[in-house]
Write an enzyme that holds these catalytic residues in place. Structure first.
Site, PDB file in Angstrom:
ATOM      1  N   ALA A 186       7.254   4.270 -13.060  1.00 55.13           N
ATOM      2  CA  ALA A 186       6.264   5.575 -12.951  1.00 55.13           C
ATOM      3  C   ALA A 186       5.592   5.643 -11.915  1.00 55.13           C
ATOM      4  O   ALA A 186       4.895   6.196 -11.815  1.00 55.13           O
ATOM      5  CB  ALA A 186       5.125   4.935 -14.215  1.00 55.13           C
ATOM      6  N   LEU A 187       7.349   5.947 -11.596  1.00 52.09           N
ATOM      7  CA  LEU A 187       6.715   6.581  -9.633  1.00 52.09           C
ATOM      8  C   LEU A 187       5.779   8.159  -9.788  1.00 52.09           C
ATOM      9  O   LEU A 187       6.248   8.986 -10.550  1.00 52.09           O
ATOM     10  CB  LEU A 187       7.927   7.024  -9.139  1.00 52.09           C
ATOM     11  CG  LEU A 187       9.466   5.687  -9.198  1.00 52.09           C
ATOM     12  CD1 LEU A 187       9.707   5.925  -8.297  1.00 52.09           C
ATOM     13  CD2 LEU A 187       8.380   4.712  -9.076  1.00 52.09           C
ATOM     14  N   HIS A 188       5.092   7.379  -8.804  1.00 53.92           N
ATOM     15  CA  HIS A 188       3.955   8.837  -8.580  1.00 53.92           C
ATOM     16  C   HIS A 188       4.019   9.371  -7.041  1.00 53.92           C
ATOM     17  O   HIS A 188       4.895   9.074  -6.825  1.00 53.92           O
ATOM     18  CB  HIS A 188       2.527   8.881  -8.857  1.00 53.92           C
ATOM     19  CG  HIS A 188       1.863   7.304  -8.873  1.00 53.92           C
ATOM     20  ND1 HIS A 188       1.827   7.293  -7.605  1.00 53.92           N
ATOM     21  CD2 HIS A 188       2.196   6.389  -9.445  1.00 53.92           C
ATOM     22  CE1 HIS A 188       1.278   6.115  -7.280  1.00 53.92           C
ATOM     23  NE2 HIS A 188       1.395   5.850  -8.198  1.00 53.92           N
TER      24      HIS A 188
ATOM     25  N   GLY B 128       2.308   8.187  -4.619  1.00 55.40           N
ATOM     26  CA  GLY B 128       1.694   7.792  -4.204  1.00 55.40           C
ATOM     27  C   GLY B 128       3.163   6.471  -3.410  1.00 55.40           C
ATOM     28  O   GLY B 128       3.345   6.227  -2.758  1.00 55.40           O
ATOM     29  N   HIS B 129       4.094   6.346  -4.836  1.00 54.20           N
ATOM     30  CA  HIS B 129       5.663   5.603  -4.956  1.00 54.20           C
ATOM     31  C   HIS B 129       5.919   6.303  -3.645  1.00 54.20           C
ATOM     32  O   HIS B 129       7.011   5.654  -2.705  1.00 54.20           O
ATOM     33  CB  HIS B 129       5.923   5.497  -5.957  1.00 54.20           C
ATOM     34  CG  HIS B 129       5.084   4.708  -7.274  1.00 54.20           C
ATOM     35  ND1 HIS B 129       4.840   5.495  -7.917  1.00 54.20           N
ATOM     36  CD2 HIS B 129       5.015   3.396  -6.908  1.00 54.20           C
ATOM     37  CE1 HIS B 129       4.403   3.927  -9.122  1.00 54.20           C
ATOM     38  NE2 HIS B 129       4.506   3.222  -7.496  1.00 54.20           N
TER      39      HIS B 129
ATOM     40  N   ASP C  60      -3.005  -1.968  -3.948  1.00 55.04           N
ATOM     41  CA  ASP C  60      -3.260  -2.833  -3.833  1.00 55.04           C
ATOM     42  C   ASP C  60      -3.754  -4.322  -3.060  1.00 55.04           C
ATOM     43  O   ASP C  60      -2.688  -4.670  -2.173  1.00 55.04           O
ATOM     44  CB  ASP C  60      -1.935  -3.246  -4.465  1.00 55.04           C
ATOM     45  CG  ASP C  60      -1.663  -2.585  -6.100  1.00 55.04           C
ATOM     46  OD1 ASP C  60      -2.721  -2.611  -6.799  1.00 55.04           O
ATOM     47  OD2 ASP C  60      -0.594  -1.795  -5.717  1.00 55.04           O
TER      48      ASP C  60
ATOM     49  N   GLN D 136      -3.129  -7.936  -3.425  1.00 55.95           N
ATOM     50  CA  GLN D 136      -1.747  -7.921  -3.559  1.00 55.95           C
ATOM     51  C   GLN D 136      -1.099  -8.066  -1.697  1.00 55.95           C
ATOM     52  O   GLN D 136       0.060  -9.232  -1.214  1.00 55.95           O
ATOM     53  CB  GLN D 136      -0.949  -6.619  -4.380  1.00 55.95           C
ATOM     54  CG  GLN D 136       0.440  -6.968  -3.968  1.00 55.95           C
ATOM     55  CD  GLN D 136       0.921  -5.552  -5.281  1.00 55.95           C
ATOM     56  OE1 GLN D 136       0.995  -6.199  -6.310  1.00 55.95           O
ATOM     57  NE2 GLN D 136       1.788  -4.763  -5.041  1.00 55.95           N
TER      58      GLN D 136
ATOM     59  N   ARG E 204      -1.501   4.103 -13.373  1.00 61.62           N
ATOM     60  CA  ARG E 204      -2.582   3.988 -15.014  1.00 61.62           C
ATOM     61  C   ARG E 204      -3.449   5.038 -15.128  1.00 61.62           C
ATOM     62  O   ARG E 204      -3.512   5.321 -16.318  1.00 61.62           O
ATOM     63  CB  ARG E 204      -3.571   2.678 -14.812  1.00 61.62           C
ATOM     64  CG  ARG E 204      -2.750   1.319 -14.907  1.00 61.62           C
ATOM     65  CD  ARG E 204      -3.741   0.227 -14.614  1.00 61.62           C
ATOM     66  NE  ARG E 204      -2.419  -0.847 -14.067  1.00 61.62           N
ATOM     67  CZ  ARG E 204      -2.932  -1.792 -15.271  1.00 61.62           C
ATOM     68  NH1 ARG E 204      -2.919  -2.293 -15.889  1.00 61.62           N
ATOM     69  NH2 ARG E 204      -1.918  -3.074 -14.553  1.00 61.62           N
TER      70      ARG E 204
END
Ligand code: PAF
Length: 259
Positions: A17-19, A21-22, A134, A137, A171
């Site tokens: 679900a790349l956007h 940000g990725h 994250d 994380q 999300r």
């Protein structure tokens, strides 16, 4: 996993679900090495909630296009069996894995540590890029790399935000139009807290102005230890998580400066 990749290689683990940000993580990876591996694996071990796992967006075709256009030389979407051919040896995230996100997502970080270790073992990257979005994380992955002496350099990437401040997340597409507008309260609260003399109280006051945002936690922590920050903390950071109509959102920002 292909084994004729040219080292040094830079790695961007994702759940798809790349956007944008990725894509920024992939561009940073490309600045470190010509060979960039992007993995797409929705890791069941890190979902404490089966419904969240089932609803996690999946868009492999457009993910491949986005990854390649951002500089990926190899997009790898392993099967469950490739990642976990046997019963996985769970890597415990430890004490800091059980606070904040860990309280609300029991076992989540053990699942993240387990898959990241496994991905590192299979890809053997010299560099791996993770986003500050994250933040807990990222903290735990750096801790694991130190403790297990994994020979990889962790590159930290800044949060990419929409024009109205909302941190990009896979999300976000699950938010209704009205909740999407309400979600800006999170970055507004973080930004105001960052400029405030009393960030903890400002953060909570601004978040409370949007009653439909149900807070899991909103706290100022020490970025270097994840302890609750006090006046003497050198690198305080606000961390927020909560829900808007069943969609869980998290965000964070360095305090004292807008980041
Ligand atoms: O941040 C993510 O997308 C995931 O937690 C990660 C690091 C790819 C592990 O599944």
């Amino acid at each position: 996993m292909k084994n004729d990749l040219i080292h040094p290689l830079a790695f961007v683990p994702t759940m798809g679900a790349l956007h944008a940000g990725h894509q920024s993580l992939i561009e940073i990876a490309k600045s470190k090495s010509d060979e960039v591996v992007v993995s797409i694996f929705v890791n069941p071990l890190q979902f404490e909630n089966k419904e969240d796992l089932a609803q996690y967006p999946r868009s492999i075709e457009s993910d491949i296009t986005k990854a390649e256009s951002s500089g990926a030389t190899y997009v790898w979407a392993p099967t469950f069996e490739e990642i976990y051919p046997d019963k996985p040896e769970i890597i415990p995230a430890g004490k800091i894995g059980n606070i904040f996100e860990g309280v609300h997502r029991f076992g989540h970080f053990d699942g993240v540590m387990t898959v990241v270790k496994r991905l590192f073992d299979l890809v053997k990257p010299e560099f791996a890029v993770f986003g500050e979005k994250d933040f807990q994380q990222l903290f735990l992955i750096k801790q694991m790399v130190r403790e297990l002496s994994i020979p990889v350099k962790i590159i930290e990437a800044k949060i990419i935000r929409e024009d109205d401040g909302l941190a990009m997340s896979s999300r976000n597409i699950r938010l209704s139009v009205s909740d999407r507008a309400r979600a800006t309260i999170i970055s507004k609260a973080l930004t105001e807290a960052a400029m405030s003399k009393n960030p903890r109280s400002t953060l909570n006051k601004v978040l409370a102005s949007e009653p439909s945002f149900q807070i899991d936690y909103a706290e100022i922590i020490d970025s270097d230890s994840f302890e609750i920050a006090d006046k003497s903390t050198a690198n305080p950071r606000a961390i927020v998580a909560g829900w808007l109509s069943g969609v869980r959102l998290i965000d964070n920002m360095a305090m004292g400066t807008k980041s």
